[in-house]
Design a protein around this motif. Structure first.
Motif, PDB file in Angstrom:
ATOM      1  N   LYS A  58     -15.209   7.828  -0.863  1.00 52.31           N
ATOM      2  CA  LYS A  58     -14.410   7.396  -1.523  1.00 52.31           C
ATOM      3  C   LYS A  58     -14.176   7.189  -2.879  1.00 52.31           C
ATOM      4  O   LYS A  58     -14.956   5.615  -3.490  1.00 52.31           O
ATOM      5  CB  LYS A  58     -13.156   5.888  -0.763  1.00 52.31           C
ATOM      6  CG  LYS A  58     -12.731   6.435   0.760  1.00 52.31           C
ATOM      7  CD  LYS A  58     -11.731   5.750   1.415  1.00 52.31           C
ATOM      8  CE  LYS A  58     -11.534   6.555   2.198  1.00 52.31           C
ATOM      9  NZ  LYS A  58      -9.633   6.179   3.126  1.00 52.31           N
ATOM     10  N   GLU A  59     -13.385   6.824  -4.301  1.00 57.32           N
ATOM     11  CA  GLU A  59     -13.128   6.223  -4.937  1.00 57.32           C
ATOM     12  C   GLU A  59     -12.751   5.088  -6.115  1.00 57.32           C
ATOM     13  O   GLU A  59     -11.206   5.745  -5.525  1.00 57.32           O
ATOM     14  CB  GLU A  59     -13.486   7.324  -6.574  1.00 57.32           C
ATOM     15  CG  GLU A  59     -14.990   8.128  -6.532  1.00 57.32           C
ATOM     16  CD  GLU A  59     -14.549   8.877  -7.430  1.00 57.32           C
ATOM     17  OE1 GLU A  59     -14.123   9.777  -8.424  1.00 57.32           O
ATOM     18  OE2 GLU A  59     -16.307   9.652  -7.299  1.00 57.32           O
ATOM     19  N   GLU A  60     -13.092   4.091  -5.656  1.00 61.69           N
ATOM     20  CA  GLU A  60     -11.248   3.463  -6.640  1.00 61.69           C
ATOM     21  C   GLU A  60     -11.146   3.252  -8.195  1.00 61.69           C
ATOM     22  O   GLU A  60     -12.470   2.872  -8.314  1.00 61.69           O
ATOM     23  CB  GLU A  60     -11.826   2.209  -5.668  1.00 61.69           C
ATOM     24  CG  GLU A  60     -10.655   1.490  -5.008  1.00 61.69           C
ATOM     25  CD  GLU A  60     -10.892   0.331  -4.284  1.00 61.69           C
ATOM     26  OE1 GLU A  60     -11.229  -0.928  -5.171  1.00 61.69           O
ATOM     27  OE2 GLU A  60     -11.149  -0.162  -3.462  1.00 61.69           O
ATOM     28  N   ARG A  61     -10.400   2.524  -8.274  1.00 56.37           N
ATOM     29  CA  ARG A  61     -10.414   2.183  -9.947  1.00 56.37           C
ATOM     30  C   ARG A  61      -9.074   1.327  -9.829  1.00 56.37           C
ATOM     31  O   ARG A  61      -7.920   1.529  -9.708  1.00 56.37           O
ATOM     32  CB  ARG A  61     -11.069   3.175 -10.775  1.00 56.37           C
ATOM     33  CG  ARG A  61      -9.135   4.330 -10.772  1.00 56.37           C
ATOM     34  CD  ARG A  61      -9.466   5.593 -11.822  1.00 56.37           C
ATOM     35  NE  ARG A  61      -7.809   6.099 -11.738  1.00 56.37           N
ATOM     36  CZ  ARG A  61      -7.256   6.666 -12.641  1.00 56.37           C
ATOM     37  NH1 ARG A  61      -7.782   6.559 -13.923  1.00 56.37           N
ATOM     38  NH2 ARG A  61      -6.431   7.444 -12.429  1.00 56.37           N
ATOM     39  N   THR A  62      -9.076   0.692 -10.507  1.00 57.32           N
ATOM     40  CA  THR A  62      -8.372  -0.403 -11.456  1.00 57.32           C
ATOM     41  C   THR A  62      -7.202   0.637 -11.891  1.00 57.32           C
ATOM     42  O   THR A  62      -7.565   1.183 -13.140  1.00 57.32           O
ATOM     43  CB  THR A  62      -8.385  -1.552 -12.308  1.00 57.32           C
ATOM     44  OG1 THR A  62      -9.416  -2.426 -10.953  1.00 57.32           O
ATOM     45  CG2 THR A  62      -7.327  -2.154 -12.364  1.00 57.32           C
TER      46      THR A  62
ATOM     47  N   ARG B  33      -4.990  -0.882  -7.340  1.00 59.47           N
ATOM     48  CA  ARG B  33      -6.219   0.124  -7.310  1.00 59.47           C
ATOM     49  C   ARG B  33      -5.625   1.085  -6.580  1.00 59.47           C
ATOM     50  O   ARG B  33      -4.889   1.322  -6.138  1.00 59.47           O
ATOM     51  CB  ARG B  33      -6.853  -1.597  -6.264  1.00 59.47           C
ATOM     52  CG  ARG B  33      -7.041  -2.278  -7.328  1.00 59.47           C
ATOM     53  CD  ARG B  33      -8.255  -3.110  -7.163  1.00 59.47           C
ATOM     54  NE  ARG B  33      -9.589  -2.097  -6.937  1.00 59.47           N
ATOM     55  CZ  ARG B  33     -10.756  -1.890  -7.237  1.00 59.47           C
ATOM     56  NH1 ARG B  33     -10.344  -2.160  -9.177  1.00 59.47           N
ATOM     57  NH2 ARG B  33     -11.311  -0.813  -7.346  1.00 59.47           N
ATOM     58  N   GLU B  34      -6.045   2.335  -7.686  1.00 63.23           N
ATOM     59  CA  GLU B  34      -5.775   3.350  -6.842  1.00 63.23           C
ATOM     60  C   GLU B  34      -7.663   4.056  -6.325  1.00 63.23           C
ATOM     61  O   GLU B  34      -8.626   3.464  -6.702  1.00 63.23           O
ATOM     62  CB  GLU B  34      -5.906   4.876  -8.583  1.00 63.23           C
ATOM     63  CG  GLU B  34      -5.627   5.950  -7.435  1.00 63.23           C
ATOM     64  CD  GLU B  34      -6.226   6.918  -9.401  1.00 63.23           C
ATOM     65  OE1 GLU B  34      -4.882   7.657  -8.415  1.00 63.23           O
ATOM     66  OE2 GLU B  34      -7.363   6.594  -9.972  1.00 63.23           O
ATOM     67  N   THR B  35      -7.128   4.517  -4.303  1.00 66.54           N
ATOM     68  CA  THR B  35      -8.041   5.353  -4.516  1.00 66.54           C
ATOM     69  C   THR B  35      -8.231   6.087  -3.392  1.00 66.54           C
ATOM     70  O   THR B  35      -7.230   7.015  -3.162  1.00 66.54           O
ATOM     71  CB  THR B  35      -8.146   4.515  -2.486  1.00 66.54           C
ATOM     72  OG1 THR B  35      -8.407   2.915  -2.984  1.00 66.54           O
ATOM     73  CG2 THR B  35      -9.289   4.556  -1.726  1.00 66.54           C
TER      74      THR B  35
ATOM     75  N   ARG C 296      -3.983  10.364  -2.628  1.00 68.38           N
ATOM     76  CA  ARG C 296      -4.124   9.145  -3.117  1.00 68.38           C
ATOM     77  C   ARG C 296      -3.232   7.657  -3.144  1.00 68.38           C
ATOM     78  O   ARG C 296      -1.613   8.290  -2.234  1.00 68.38           O
ATOM     79  CB  ARG C 296      -3.524   9.517  -4.469  1.00 68.38           C
ATOM     80  CG  ARG C 296      -4.596   9.905  -5.812  1.00 68.38           C
ATOM     81  CD  ARG C 296      -4.028   9.982  -7.112  1.00 68.38           C
ATOM     82  NE  ARG C 296      -2.879  10.584  -7.934  1.00 68.38           N
ATOM     83  CZ  ARG C 296      -2.175  10.171  -8.168  1.00 68.38           C
ATOM     84  NH1 ARG C 296      -2.816   9.579  -9.508  1.00 68.38           N
ATOM     85  NH2 ARG C 296      -0.859  10.545  -8.622  1.00 68.38           N
ATOM     86  N   THR C 297      -4.254   6.594  -2.984  1.00 73.78           N
ATOM     87  CA  THR C 297      -3.469   5.602  -1.875  1.00 73.78           C
ATOM     88  C   THR C 297      -4.028   4.606  -3.614  1.00 73.78           C
ATOM     89  O   THR C 297      -4.426   4.392  -4.120  1.00 73.78           O
ATOM     90  CB  THR C 297      -4.183   4.779  -0.866  1.00 73.78           C
ATOM     91  OG1 THR C 297      -4.979   6.108   0.203  1.00 73.78           O
ATOM     92  CG2 THR C 297      -3.639   3.594  -0.137  1.00 73.78           C
TER      93      THR C 297
ATOM     94  N   ARG D  40       0.915  -0.885  -0.525  1.00 76.17           N
ATOM     95  CA  ARG D  40      -0.227  -0.105   0.149  1.00 76.17           C
ATOM     96  C   ARG D  40       1.064   1.324  -0.565  1.00 76.17           C
ATOM     97  O   ARG D  40       1.829   1.204   1.178  1.00 76.17           O
ATOM     98  CB  ARG D  40      -0.946  -0.223   1.541  1.00 76.17           C
ATOM     99  CG  ARG D  40      -1.913   1.190   1.751  1.00 76.17           C
ATOM    100  CD  ARG D  40      -2.360   1.452   2.997  1.00 76.17           C
ATOM    101  NE  ARG D  40      -3.312   0.223   2.580  1.00 76.17           N
ATOM    102  CZ  ARG D  40      -4.513  -0.571   2.265  1.00 76.17           C
ATOM    103  NH1 ARG D  40      -5.036   0.547   1.313  1.00 76.17           N
ATOM    104  NH2 ARG D  40      -5.182  -1.568   2.346  1.00 76.17           N
TER     105      ARG D  40
END
Length: 105
Positions: free
Chosen positions: A71-75, A61-63, A40-41, A33
């Motif tokens: 919180k929005e997440e995407r690959t 994966r970005e959070t 951003r994480t 992580r």
């Protein structure tokens, strides 16, 4: 400084303790992580690193926290993270796995 021929006589554990590259090499293919300077994480598998401290993560994966607090997440797949953008880096896993890794380093 030690003569070069004596360096090979050191035990592998002693070499790993003195060699930061050997310590980071143990993290290869493990889930990390990474918190970036902009907040951003990223969560991904360590694929490579260089002597400057840049990281390449795969299956990432970005959070992102939005202004509304969601919180929005995407690959994003494979990503290069420059050292100067890394705010924090931690091993992802159970407490037992983290402790085992810390002891072996």
């Amino acid at each position: 400084a030690r003569p070069r021929e004596n360096a090979s006589a050191l035990a592998p554990a002693a070499m790993a303790a003195d060699d930061p590259v050997a310590r980071v090499r143990k993290l290869l293919y493990r889930r990390l992580r990474v918190v970036l300077a902009d907040g951003r994480t990223l969560l991904g598998d360590l694929q490579a690193f260089d002597k400057q401290g840049n990281l390449i993560l795969g299956a990432t994966r970005e959070t992102v926290s939005t202004s509304s607090g969601r919180k929005e997440e995407r690959t994003i797949g494979i990503v290069l993270i420059p050292r100067d953008q890394q705010k924090a880096v931690e091993l992802e896993g159970t407490l037992e796995e983290k402790l085992q890794f810390a002891v072996s380093m």
